[in-house]
Motif scaffolding. Sequence first.
Motif, PDB file in Angstrom:
ATOM      1  N   VAL A  20      -6.507  44.578  -3.021  1.00 35.48           N
ATOM      2  CA  VAL A  20      -7.754  44.430  -3.779  1.00 35.48           C
ATOM      3  C   VAL A  20      -8.946  44.513  -2.840  1.00 35.48           C
ATOM      4  O   VAL A  20      -9.952  45.164  -3.138  1.00 35.48           O
ATOM      5  N   ALA A  21      -8.853  43.862  -1.687  1.00 32.39           N
ATOM      6  CA  ALA A  21      -9.946  43.938  -0.715  1.00 32.39           C
ATOM      7  C   ALA A  21     -10.136  45.373  -0.231  1.00 32.39           C
ATOM      8  O   ALA A  21     -11.270  45.827  -0.052  1.00 32.39           O
ATOM      9  N   GLY A  60     -11.741  50.374   5.800  1.00 30.61           N
ATOM     10  CA  GLY A  60     -11.276  51.543   5.064  1.00 30.61           C
ATOM     11  C   GLY A  60      -9.791  51.815   5.197  1.00 30.61           C
ATOM     12  O   GLY A  60      -9.356  52.960   5.089  1.00 30.61           O
ATOM     13  N   ALA A  61      -9.009  50.769   5.411  1.00 36.24           N
ATOM     14  CA  ALA A  61      -7.564  50.945   5.543  1.00 36.24           C
ATOM     15  C   ALA A  61      -6.974  51.405   4.211  1.00 36.24           C
ATOM     16  O   ALA A  61      -7.536  51.168   3.148  1.00 36.24           O
ATOM     17  N   SER A  62      -5.833  52.045   4.279  1.00 29.66           N
ATOM     18  CA  SER A  62      -5.167  52.500   3.063  1.00 29.66           C
ATOM     19  C   SER A  62      -4.400  51.344   2.422  1.00 29.66           C
ATOM     20  O   SER A  62      -4.194  50.299   3.037  1.00 29.66           O
ATOM     21  N   VAL A  63      -3.960  51.586   1.202  1.00 30.09           N
ATOM     22  CA  VAL A  63      -3.153  50.580   0.514  1.00 30.09           C
ATOM     23  C   VAL A  63      -1.812  50.416   1.222  1.00 30.09           C
ATOM     24  O   VAL A  63      -1.251  49.314   1.279  1.00 30.09           O
ATOM     25  N   ALA A  64      -1.309  51.492   1.798  1.00 30.69           N
ATOM     26  CA  ALA A  64      -0.059  51.402   2.563  1.00 30.69           C
ATOM     27  C   ALA A  64      -0.236  50.502   3.786  1.00 30.69           C
ATOM     28  O   ALA A  64       0.653  49.711   4.119  1.00 30.69           O
ATOM     29  N   ALA A  65      -1.384  50.613   4.446  1.00 29.69           N
ATOM     30  CA  ALA A  65      -1.659  49.729   5.587  1.00 29.69           C
ATOM     31  C   ALA A  65      -1.765  48.281   5.119  1.00 29.69           C
ATOM     32  O   ALA A  65      -1.267  47.364   5.794  1.00 29.69           O
ATOM     33  N   ALA A  66      -2.376  48.073   3.961  1.00 27.64           N
ATOM     34  CA  ALA A  66      -2.472  46.717   3.408  1.00 27.64           C
ATOM     35  C   ALA A  66      -1.083  46.165   3.095  1.00 27.64           C
ATOM     36  O   ALA A  66      -0.816  44.983   3.325  1.00 27.64           O
ATOM     37  N   LEU A 122     -10.759  37.928   4.892  1.00 26.33           N
ATOM     38  CA  LEU A 122      -9.419  38.196   4.366  1.00 26.33           C
ATOM     39  C   LEU A 122      -8.511  36.975   4.461  1.00 26.33           C
ATOM     40  O   LEU A 122      -7.734  36.686   3.542  1.00 26.33           O
ATOM     41  N   THR A 123      -8.620  36.238   5.561  1.00 23.05           N
ATOM     42  CA  THR A 123      -7.797  35.031   5.716  1.00 23.05           C
ATOM     43  C   THR A 123      -8.199  33.973   4.700  1.00 23.05           C
ATOM     44  O   THR A 123      -7.341  33.314   4.111  1.00 23.05           O
ATOM     45  N   GLY A 124      -9.487  33.810   4.493  1.00 22.00           N
ATOM     46  CA  GLY A 124      -9.954  32.845   3.488  1.00 22.00           C
ATOM     47  C   GLY A 124      -9.469  33.196   2.096  1.00 22.00           C
ATOM     48  O   GLY A 124      -9.028  32.318   1.337  1.00 22.00           O
ATOM     49  N   ALA A 125      -9.522  34.480   1.756  1.00 24.37           N
ATOM     50  CA  ALA A 125      -9.027  34.910   0.444  1.00 24.37           C
ATOM     51  C   ALA A 125      -7.520  34.673   0.326  1.00 24.37           C
ATOM     52  O   ALA A 125      -7.039  34.208  -0.717  1.00 24.37           O
TER      53      ALA A 125
END
Length: 186
Positions: free
Chosen positions: A62-63, A73-79, A151-154
Motif C-alpha cells: 500500500v505504501a 519507488g520500489a516495486s510491489v515485488a520488492a515490497a 514504514l516501521t510505524g505503519a
Amino acid sequence: MSSPMPEQRSDRGLVWASDEVMAGIAQQIQPQMRQPTRNVVTRTAMLAFVVTWPAAFIVFAVATLVVPSVTDGASVAAAAFWALQVATLIAISTIVTALAGQRAARPGPADGAPSTGRAVLRGVGHALLTGACAGLVLALQGLSAGQIAALTGALVAVLHLLPLVATRLLLRSRQRRRAGSPAPAR
C-alpha cells in the motif's frame, strides 16, 4: 563418546568411566529438549511468520502504491521481498524468545494469567522487536531514516495497535452484552 581404555592403570588411580556414566553426565550437562517443546516452538514460529508476512506485505505494498516516495519507488515485488525478510526475522526472534523464555521461566500467579503491567511490558517489547526487524530490513534496502520511520510505524500499528484496539472493542461489547442480559437463575 567412548575413549580407548588404557591397558594399564596409572599410578594415580584414575579409572575411565563407562559409556553409561558418560551418557548420564552428558544428559545432566546438556538436557535434551522434549519433543512437545520443539513442536510448540515450531508452531509458534510458523504462526508468527504466517501472521506477519501478509500484514507486512499489505503495509509495504500500500505504501508503494499510494506514496511511492516512501519506498523510493520500489516495486510491489520488492515490497513482498521486504515483507518476507521482516517475517523471517520476526519468526527467528520468536524462536529465540521462546527458547530463552523456557530457560528463564518465572513462576507466575496461580491462575496463569499475567498481570496487566507484565502484559503491557511484553507488548511493548514485541512492538520494539518488530520495529527493530523492520528497521534492519529497510535500512539494508537503502531507505532514509524518515522513510524507515514511516514504514516501521505503519507496520507496528498494523501488527500491534490494530489487534489491541480490536480486542479491547470486542471485550467491551461482550461486557455490555453480559451487563444487558439478565443473570441466569439458579
